[in-house]
Write an enzyme that holds these catalytic residues in place. Structure first.
Site, mmCIF file in Angstrom:
data_model
loop_
_atom_site.group_PDB
_atom_site.id
_atom_site.type_symbol
_atom_site.label_atom_id
_atom_site.label_comp_id
_atom_site.label_asym_id
_atom_site.label_seq_id
_atom_site.Cartn_x
_atom_site.Cartn_y
_atom_site.Cartn_z
ATOM 1 N N ARG A 195 23.615 16.048 23.908
ATOM 2 C CA ARG A 195 23.577 14.683 24.450
ATOM 3 C C ARG A 195 22.164 14.139 24.294
ATOM 4 O O ARG A 195 21.938 12.997 23.932
ATOM 5 C CB ARG A 195 24.026 14.667 25.925
ATOM 6 C CG ARG A 195 23.742 13.331 26.610
ATOM 7 C CD ARG A 195 24.565 13.078 27.867
ATOM 8 N NE ARG A 195 24.744 14.224 28.724
ATOM 9 C CZ ARG A 195 23.820 14.785 29.497
ATOM 10 N NH1 ARG A 195 22.596 14.279 29.538
ATOM 11 N NH2 ARG A 195 24.106 15.838 30.240
ATOM 12 N N TYR A 237 30.887 -11.990 19.832
ATOM 13 C CA TYR A 237 32.026 -11.077 19.840
ATOM 14 C C TYR A 237 32.668 -11.052 21.239
ATOM 15 O O TYR A 237 31.965 -10.933 22.248
ATOM 16 C CB TYR A 237 31.547 -9.671 19.417
ATOM 17 C CG TYR A 237 32.633 -8.635 19.554
ATOM 18 C CD1 TYR A 237 33.868 -8.817 18.922
ATOM 19 C CD2 TYR A 237 32.446 -7.496 20.320
ATOM 20 C CE1 TYR A 237 34.884 -7.886 19.064
ATOM 21 C CE2 TYR A 237 33.457 -6.547 20.451
ATOM 22 C CZ TYR A 237 34.676 -6.755 19.825
ATOM 23 O OH TYR A 237 35.681 -5.840 19.968
ATOM 24 N N LYS A 276 30.700 -1.203 11.409
ATOM 25 C CA LYS A 276 30.951 -2.240 10.411
ATOM 26 C C LYS A 276 30.234 -1.908 9.098
ATOM 27 O O LYS A 276 30.560 -0.929 8.465
ATOM 28 C CB LYS A 276 30.548 -3.595 11.000
ATOM 29 C CG LYS A 276 31.132 -3.835 12.417
ATOM 30 C CD LYS A 276 32.617 -3.859 12.415
ATOM 31 C CE LYS A 276 33.340 -3.824 13.747
ATOM 32 N NZ LYS A 276 32.710 -3.871 15.005
ATOM 33 N N ASP A 314 21.890 -9.051 17.913
ATOM 34 C CA ASP A 314 23.034 -8.309 17.366
ATOM 35 C C ASP A 314 23.084 -8.645 15.877
ATOM 36 O O ASP A 314 23.447 -9.749 15.484
ATOM 37 C CB ASP A 314 24.316 -8.734 18.095
ATOM 38 C CG ASP A 314 25.540 -7.961 17.610
ATOM 39 O OD1 ASP A 314 25.529 -7.493 16.470
ATOM 40 O OD2 ASP A 314 26.513 -7.864 18.386
HETATM 41 O O1 P1T Z 1 33.453 -2.154 18.085
HETATM 42 P P1 P1T Z 1 32.066 -1.679 18.456
HETATM 43 O O2 P1T Z 1 31.468 -0.709 17.497
HETATM 44 O O3 P1T Z 1 31.967 -1.221 19.875
HETATM 45 O O4 P1T Z 1 31.106 -2.961 18.316
HETATM 46 C C1 P1T Z 1 31.263 -4.100 19.105
HETATM 47 C C2 P1T Z 1 30.746 -5.316 18.391
HETATM 48 C C3 P1T Z 1 29.479 -5.803 18.696
HETATM 49 N N1 P1T Z 1 28.954 -6.880 18.068
HETATM 50 C C4 P1T Z 1 29.634 -7.509 17.093
HETATM 51 C C5 P1T Z 1 29.022 -8.699 16.422
HETATM 52 C C6 P1T Z 1 30.917 -7.073 16.729
HETATM 53 O O5 P1T Z 1 31.553 -7.731 15.747
HETATM 54 C C7 P1T Z 1 31.489 -5.958 17.402
HETATM 55 C C8 P1T Z 1 32.865 -5.483 17.093
HETATM 56 N N2 P1T Z 1 33.656 -6.435 16.441
HETATM 57 C C9 P1T Z 1 34.964 -6.258 16.071
HETATM 58 C C10 P1T Z 1 35.678 -5.147 16.320
HETATM 59 C C11 P1T Z 1 35.571 -7.414 15.372
HETATM 60 O O6 P1T Z 1 36.625 -7.272 14.727
HETATM 61 O O7 P1T Z 1 34.969 -8.488 15.450
#
Ligand code: P1T
Length: 381
Positions: free
Chosen positions: A46, A98, A195, A170
């Site tokens: 961790r 998001y 992503k 972000d």
């Molecule tokens: O899904 P995760 O890895 O927890 O990330 C969240 C997140 C944070 N910031 C942005 C700009 C994002 O697009 C996302 C996740 N977005 C999607 C799953 C989507 O389809 O837009």
């Protein structure tokens, strides 16, 4: 070192035990110690794991930052940032963001006494008007999800620092290949590694990158104390994905350009939101702070109703109807009912997330095939 060289080499070195050129998957929870406090830099996974550490160093290098931290998801990374704050503190955030981030802010952290203000961020005065002596963090998403607004990071850094606030960005939609917010004055970068960084739709992960050592220490303390770390296998997959980030982003951008042009000329399409179009309201800012414009775009239909949008997303064959983005394969989504369903209708419509809005994550396939697929899906509307 330049970008492509860093993508392939930063943070990684041949394994000291075997010479393996690829960082091994250190699938271990703990590390044997010779005596109390006598160890090789790792005590418990961790707190630290060699595969994760290689990735953290790699991502920090790609963002021109000094410190990287990886988490179990993008949301876990944002969660760690908000845990820097105390009850009573306030945050000014982009209003078009998001849906999961909005939900974390309004339905989890609001209960712990942190106050969030959501605003458009094209005008520095408008952002400054939301700041008071309790504001600690300005949160920028750029390009925004799903409207592809582009926010001037340098201007936001000036506003944040004039009021002793941190600026968090972000950078998920851009990836470090297209944009490096620390170089533009941000204090902290967050990625949904799920992503573009992962790039192959096979991992959920988040990351933070910072330059300031004291801030990094606070975040490492939260990462270790809250424990939302990613595993070694996922770290390995992302290390592999990152090696082609530059190549993928070039192709995403090239395909993005072709598809945005096609959509713009289609009679069933109303508006196309892609920052590379000269008509995009923030094109000038995007051209200044981004290397290219990527593969994310949204568009609306002339027939602005849910049924027509549903028809399009169900008719496509090569694009897959799915949440997420940034993988090699093209995805199509309907923000109002999918990724942004957790934002109340009136709120999302204020930012443009109407019923006919369709979002594309344009992959790295052949643009001609992608265009042919959209053409048949839009035919006769
Ligand atoms: O899904 P995760 O890895 O927890 O990330 C969240 C997140 C944070 N910031 C942005 C700009 C994002 O697009 C996302 C996740 N977005 C999607 C799953 C989507 O389809 O837009």
């Amino acid at each position: 070192m330049k970008f492509a060289t860093k993508a392939i080499h930063a943070g990684v070195a041949p394994d000291s035990a075997t010479g393996a050129i690829m960082t091994p998957i250190y699938q271990t929870s703990t590390y044997v110690q010779e005596g109390i406090g006598k160890h090789k830099g790792f005590e418990y996974s961790r707190t630290g794991n060699p595969t994760r550490q290689a990735l953290e160093q790699n991502l920090a290098a790609l963002e021109n930052g000094r410190f990287g931290l990886c988490f179990a998801s993008g949301m876990a990374a944002i969660d760690a940032v908000v845990k820097l704050l105390e009850p009573g503190d306030e945050v000014v955030s982009t209003n078009d963001l998001y849906g999961g981030t909005y939900r974390l802010y309004t339905q989890i952290f609001a209960k712990y006494g942190i106050k969030f203000h959501f605003t458009g961020m094209h005008d520095a005065q408008q952002v400054a008007a939301q700041i008071n002596d309790k504001t600690r963090l300005i949160w920028v998403e750029t390009p925004t999800n799903p409207m592809l607004n582009v926010i001037d990071i340098r201007a936001m850094a000036e506003v944040a620092h004039a009021h002793n606030c941190l600026l968090g960005v972000d950078n998920t939609f851009a990836s470090p290949y297209l944009q490096n917010p620390l170089d533009l004055g941000a204090d902290l970068i967050m990625h949904s590694v799920t992503k573009y960084l992962g790039g192959h739709s096979d991992v959920v992960m988040g990351a933070l990158v910072v330059n300031d050592e004291a801030l990094a220490e606070k975040l490492y303390f939260i990462q270790n104390s809250s424990g939302a770390v990613c595993g070694p296998m996922d770290s390995f997959l992302v290390l592999r994905g990152v090696k082609t980030l530059h190549l993928r982003m070039q192709r995403h951008s090239e395909n993005g350009r072709a598809i945005a042009g096609f959509l713009q000329g289609h009679q069933a399409v109303d508006k196309v939101y892609w920052p590379g179009l000269p008509e995009h309201p923030n094109h000038e800012v995007a051209a200044r702070q981004m290397r290219d414009f990527g593969g994310m775009m949204s568009f609306t239909l002339k027939k602005n109703d849910l049924a027509t949008a549903m028809q399009v997303v169900e008719r496509v064959k090569l694009f897959s109807l799915a949440e997420s983005l940034g993988g090699v394969e093209s995805l199509i989504g309907h923000p109002a009912s999918m990724t942004h369903a957790s934002i109340p209708k009136e709120e999302r419509e204020k930012t443009g997330v109407v019923d006919s809005l369709i979002r594309l994550s344009v992959g790295v396939e052949d643009a001609e095939d992608l265009i042919a697929d959209l053409e048949q899906a839009l035919a006769g509307l």
